[in-house]
Design an enzyme around this catalytic site. Structure first.
Site: not given
Ligand code: GRF
Length: 218
Positions: A96, A114, A147
């Site tokens: 979100r 990320h 942001e």
């Molecule tokens: C991960 O690759 C994270 O970097 C991205 O979403 C994925 C989440 O994976 N933002 P998990 O739910 O922690 O297994």
């Protein structure tokens, strides 16, 4: 003997929660400077909620569809966090976008992971985009949330080399393993004060060893 109180952390998820699990595992150490006090999901069926419950952590589900606007959702989120006296928020696969008002309220208190070496490849479908761009290295980044999506002071990164025959899935799996290494490290540095946010950069305590401060687990 008095010891510094652990920072109270909430982890926000939408799915499987493997990053949440890495944070649960790390924070269970007696000397870790933060404790996870609350896990919030916007999806009732997120497996991460089960991971949290197994670890004895309080959970909340805030289905975003129950709220008439993003700001109404973020107000409910803010209240749940304040009610639990949360000090730091970790986004871990939380799908979100947060409103500028919410991010402003929690300036320098929200961490995100990320799966690319930011500022390259913000947004979605990052693994396929990295393959299509022919980059030799990708990786993952833990940063402070601003942001703009996937922008903000970088706390930790890990480099993952690409293989010629990588698919989005094989690359994602290797990067995910590195995510599990760096997210707990980044949280530890921020919670302990070993990482200091100055403007748009994060400065690490000189006492951290070089391999730690330029995290490269591969
Ligand atoms: C991960 O690759 C994270 O970097 C991205 O979403 C994925 C989440 O994976 N933002 P998990 O739910 O922690 O297994």
């Amino acid at each position: 003997m008095t010891s510094t109180p652990k920072k109270r952390v909430a982890v926000l998820i939408s799915g499987g929660g493997t990053n949440l699990q890495s944070l649960i595992d790390a924070t269970s150490a007696a000397n870790f400077p933060a404790q996870i006090c609350l896990v919030i999901s916007n999806k009732a069926d997120a497996y991460g909620l089960t991971r949290a419950q197994k670890a004895g952590i309080d959970t909340r589900t805030l289905p975003h569809k129950d709220y008439e606007s993003r700001s109404a959702f973020d107000e409910a989120l803010d209240k749940a966090l304040k009610d639990a006296n949360i000090e730091l928020i970790c986004l871990a696969g939380f799908m979100r976008l947060l409103t500028p008002v919410f991010i402003e309220k929690w300036t320098n208190k929200i961490l995100n992971i990320h799966p690319s070496l930011l500022p390259s490849f913000p947004g979605l479908h990052v693994h396929q985009r990295a393959i299509d761009a022919g980059v030799r290295f990708s990786g993952c980044t833990v940063h402070i949330v601003r942001e703009e999506m996937d922008v903000g002071p970088i706390i930790a990164q890990a480099v993952v080399p690409l293989a010629q025959d990588d698919t989005a899935d094989t690359l994602a799996a290797r990067i995910l393993a590195s995510e599990h290494e760096i997210y707990p490290k980044a949280l530890e540095w921020i919670a302990s004060g070993q990482a200091e946010i100055i403007g748009e950069r994060v400065f690490l305590d000189q006492a951290l060893s070089v391999p730690d401060s330029q995290y490269h687990p591969n």
